[in-house]
Write an enzyme that holds these catalytic residues in place. Sequence first.
Site, PDB file in Angstrom:
ATOM      1  CG  ASP A 197      98.418  17.039  65.778  1.00  0.00           C
ATOM      2  OD1 ASP A 197      98.373  17.063  67.181  1.00  0.00           O
ATOM      3  OD2 ASP A 197      97.530  17.425  65.130  1.00  0.00           O
TER       4      ASP A 197
ATOM      5  CG  HIS B 224      93.774   8.166  63.477  1.00  0.00           C
ATOM      6  ND1 HIS B 224      94.493   9.164  64.052  1.00  0.00           N
ATOM      7  CD2 HIS B 224      93.663   8.357  62.215  1.00  0.00           C
ATOM      8  CE1 HIS B 224      95.047   9.888  63.061  1.00  0.00           C
ATOM      9  NE2 HIS B 224      94.469   9.464  61.976  1.00  0.00           N
TER      10      HIS B 224
ATOM     11  CB  CYS C 199      98.943   8.648  68.762  1.00  0.00           C
ATOM     12  SG  CYS C 199      97.259   8.277  68.994  1.00  0.00           S
TER      13      CYS C 199
HETATM   14  N1  ARG Z   1      95.842  15.486  66.558  1.00  0.00           N
HETATM   15  C1  ARG Z   1      96.132  14.304  65.747  1.00  0.00           C
HETATM   16  C2  ARG Z   1      95.384  14.400  64.742  1.00  0.00           C
HETATM   17  O1  ARG Z   1      93.770  14.724  64.700  1.00  0.00           O
HETATM   18  C3  ARG Z   1      96.032  13.412  66.611  1.00  0.00           C
HETATM   19  C4  ARG Z   1      96.740  11.983  66.007  1.00  0.00           C
HETATM   20  C5  ARG Z   1      96.739  10.820  66.832  1.00  0.00           C
HETATM   21  N2  ARG Z   1      97.229   9.755  66.498  1.00  0.00           N
HETATM   22  C6  ARG Z   1      96.962   8.593  66.043  1.00  0.00           C
HETATM   23  N3  ARG Z   1      97.665   7.699  65.838  1.00  0.00           N
HETATM   24  N4  ARG Z   1      95.556   8.267  66.379  1.00  0.00           N
HETATM   25  O2  ARG Z   1      95.595  14.235  63.556  1.00  0.00           O
END
Ligand code: ARG
Length: 281
Positions: free
Chosen positions: A80, A180, A274
């Site tokens: 990630d 988020h 992201c």
């Molecule tokens: N798979 C990552 C997580 O769940 C995705 C993060 C996405 N990042 C963001 N800034 N929304 O943490």
Amino acid sequence: MTMQTLARDGAGISAGRPARTYLMCPPTHFGVHYAINAWMDPATRVDRVRAMAEWERLRATYVSLGHNVFVLDPVEGLPDMVFAANGATVVGGMVLGARFRHPERAREADAHRAWFEDHGYRRIMPAAHINEGEGDYAFAYRAIVAGHGFRTDPAAHNELHAAFGLPVISVKLVDPRFYHLDTALFVVDSFTAAYYPGAFDEDGLIKLKTLFPDLIEATEQDALAFGLNAVSDGRHVVIPHDARALSAKLTERGYEVLPIEMTELRKAGGGPKCCTLELRA
Ligand code: ARG
């Protein structure tokens, strides 16, 4: 302001508008190997070549707008890490480190800290509480909107205020699909934000309405297309191509919309924002 901080003339940014500086990390080791949000299913196949092409296109888009992009070296075993927005928060040349909720991502914070140390940042503040950087912290010029509910610990919001001295507007996220803050809201310019109301509680909606004189409402379809995971330089908005209603509203208001496709990173619950950590001088 020196000429170096201004975007190149003719590069798409009107004269005098400062260029942005972003930190990105290529999806070299990207994959969906665990499930820490509602979008992730480890049974999903990821096309890493396509992920890289989409990421490269995003990087090239920023460069074509006259922005500066620094690249953080990817680390094996951190699938990630492409989501660079989560690794820190940078305002006024000062860095507040991240502290991840899930152990799978914990080491990303160290890689970010090392990058800032190597690049001459002198004020790098470690985090005592869980915060996932710009994933939950949206810089809104004279305040920072801070999300909690799924990832960032509300106790981290005091730490955020102490770090930068800006007022912190805490808002609670209530829909696990929008885990988020940057999946539910983005700041378009100093007066304007776009948001999906269904992601917030009543109290949060009141705060957003008082903070932003112009609040653009996204539909559920826009939000599911990661339309709120957009990046604005105040004039151009880089946004997933299928957030159609929101893109139309932005165009109507005079912003230049640059649609981008991010099919692979979406499988991990991410979009353009992201992948983008803004480094504010
Ligand atoms: N798979 C990552 C997580 O769940 C995705 C993060 C996405 N990042 C963001 N800034 N929304 O943490």
